[in-house]
Write a protein that holds these residues in place. Structure first.
Motif, PDB file in Angstrom:
ATOM      1  N   LEU A 180       4.341  19.144 -11.887  1.00 15.37           N
ATOM      2  CA  LEU A 180       3.937  19.275 -13.284  1.00 15.37           C
ATOM      3  C   LEU A 180       2.503  18.786 -13.494  1.00 15.37           C
ATOM      4  CD1 LEU A 180       7.222  18.203 -15.094  1.00 15.37           C
ATOM      5  CD2 LEU A 180       6.290  20.508 -14.879  1.00 15.37           C
TER       6      LEU A 180
ATOM      7  N   GLY B  96       0.063  21.402 -12.563  1.00 13.72           N
ATOM      8  CA  GLY B  96      -0.008  22.594 -13.385  1.00 13.72           C
ATOM      9  C   GLY B  96       1.243  23.445 -13.427  1.00 13.72           C
TER      10      GLY B  96
ATOM     11  N   ARG C   1       5.006  24.608 -14.672  1.00 17.16           N
ATOM     12  CA  ARG C   1       5.563  24.596 -16.021  1.00 17.16           C
ATOM     13  C   ARG C   1       6.992  25.124 -15.998  1.00 17.16           C
ATOM     14  NH1 ARG C   1       4.211  29.741 -18.918  1.00 17.16           N
ATOM     15  NH2 ARG C   1       3.447  31.130 -17.306  1.00 17.16           N
ATOM     16  N   PHE C   2       7.743  24.739 -17.000  1.00 18.41           N
ATOM     17  CA  PHE C   2       9.109  25.213 -17.177  1.00 18.41           C
ATOM     18  C   PHE C   2       9.094  26.315 -18.224  1.00 18.41           C
ATOM     19  CE2 PHE C   2       9.897  20.765 -15.846  1.00 18.41           C
ATOM     20  CZ  PHE C   2      10.701  21.012 -14.747  1.00 18.41           C
ATOM     21  N   VAL C   3       9.729  27.452 -17.907  1.00 15.54           N
ATOM     22  CA  VAL C   3       9.790  28.563 -18.847  1.00 15.54           C
ATOM     23  C   VAL C   3      11.189  29.166 -18.844  1.00 15.54           C
ATOM     24  CG1 VAL C   3       7.356  29.179 -18.537  1.00 15.54           C
ATOM     25  CG2 VAL C   3       9.092  30.333 -17.188  1.00 15.54           C
TER      26      VAL C   3
ATOM     27  N   LEU D 283      11.343  26.894 -13.012  1.00 22.38           N
ATOM     28  CA  LEU D 283      10.144  26.126 -12.716  1.00 22.38           C
ATOM     29  C   LEU D 283       9.141  27.082 -12.089  1.00 22.38           C
ATOM     30  CD1 LEU D 283       8.537  23.463 -12.364  1.00 22.38           C
ATOM     31  CD2 LEU D 283       9.570  23.289 -10.111  1.00 22.38           C
TER      32      LEU D 283
ATOM     33  N   ASP E  62       7.226  28.811 -22.801  1.00 16.97           N
ATOM     34  CA  ASP E  62       6.947  27.533 -22.135  1.00 16.97           C
ATOM     35  C   ASP E  62       7.703  26.407 -22.839  1.00 16.97           C
ATOM     36  OD1 ASP E  62       5.913  25.298 -20.886  1.00 16.97           O
ATOM     37  OD2 ASP E  62       3.846  25.981 -20.993  1.00 16.97           O
TER      38      ASP E  62
ATOM     39  N   THR F 220       7.971  23.250 -21.222  1.00 19.04           N
ATOM     40  CA  THR F 220       7.675  22.110 -20.348  1.00 19.04           C
ATOM     41  C   THR F 220       7.825  20.761 -21.060  1.00 19.04           C
ATOM     42  OG1 THR F 220       6.209  23.507 -19.045  1.00 19.04           O
ATOM     43  CG2 THR F 220       5.962  21.124 -18.788  1.00 19.04           C
TER      44      THR F 220
ATOM     45  N   ARG G 150      10.631  18.165 -19.734  1.00 18.11           N
ATOM     46  CA  ARG G 150      10.122  16.908 -19.174  1.00 18.11           C
ATOM     47  C   ARG G 150      10.768  15.712 -19.890  1.00 18.11           C
ATOM     48  NH1 ARG G 150       3.846  16.390 -18.613  1.00 18.11           N
ATOM     49  NH2 ARG G 150       4.239  17.057 -16.494  1.00 18.11           N
TER      50      ARG G 150
END
Length: 106
Positions: free
Chosen positions: A18, A21, A23-25, A46, A92, A94, A98
């Motif tokens: 993370l 760069g 990201r979680f989508v 991820l 997104d 993230t 997180r």
């Protein structure tokens, strides 16, 4: 919660990705059956740094384009929305994921 791509990773490895760069989508798809229209999210993915979310979203674009239009009136409304979301690389999430992962650690 099911997150594709972090199955064998430690929390420290996820944090490092993370920070680099990643990201979680999630993506969306739409399926219609004349009077019933379903707009559903996929599991969270991820995406590693530099990975384009567009390619992971293409199967859901195809699914929505084939099966989404047939509902009245929501199929005609939801199908373009899901296609645009997926072509933009997904939604997104993230910060939310997180926060959930940190909550689960503590």
């Amino acid at each position: 919660m099911r997150i594709k791509g972090i199955e064998a990773m430690t929390p420290e490895e996820v944090d490092a990705l993370l920070a680099a760069g990643a990201r979680f989508v999630f993506y969306e798809f739409c399926i219609s059956l004349i009077v019933i229209t379903l707009r559903r999210p996929t599991p969270v993915f991820l995406l590693r740094p530099g990975e384009l979310g567009l390619f992971r979203g293409l199967p859901y674009v195809c699914l929505s384009l084939l099966l989404g239009w047939w509902g009245i009136p929501w199929g005609i409304i939801y199908t373009p929305l899901t296609v645009l979301t997926n072509l933009a690389g997904g939604r997104d999430v993230t910060p939310e994921i997180r926060a959930l992962l940190r909550k689960d650690e503590g």
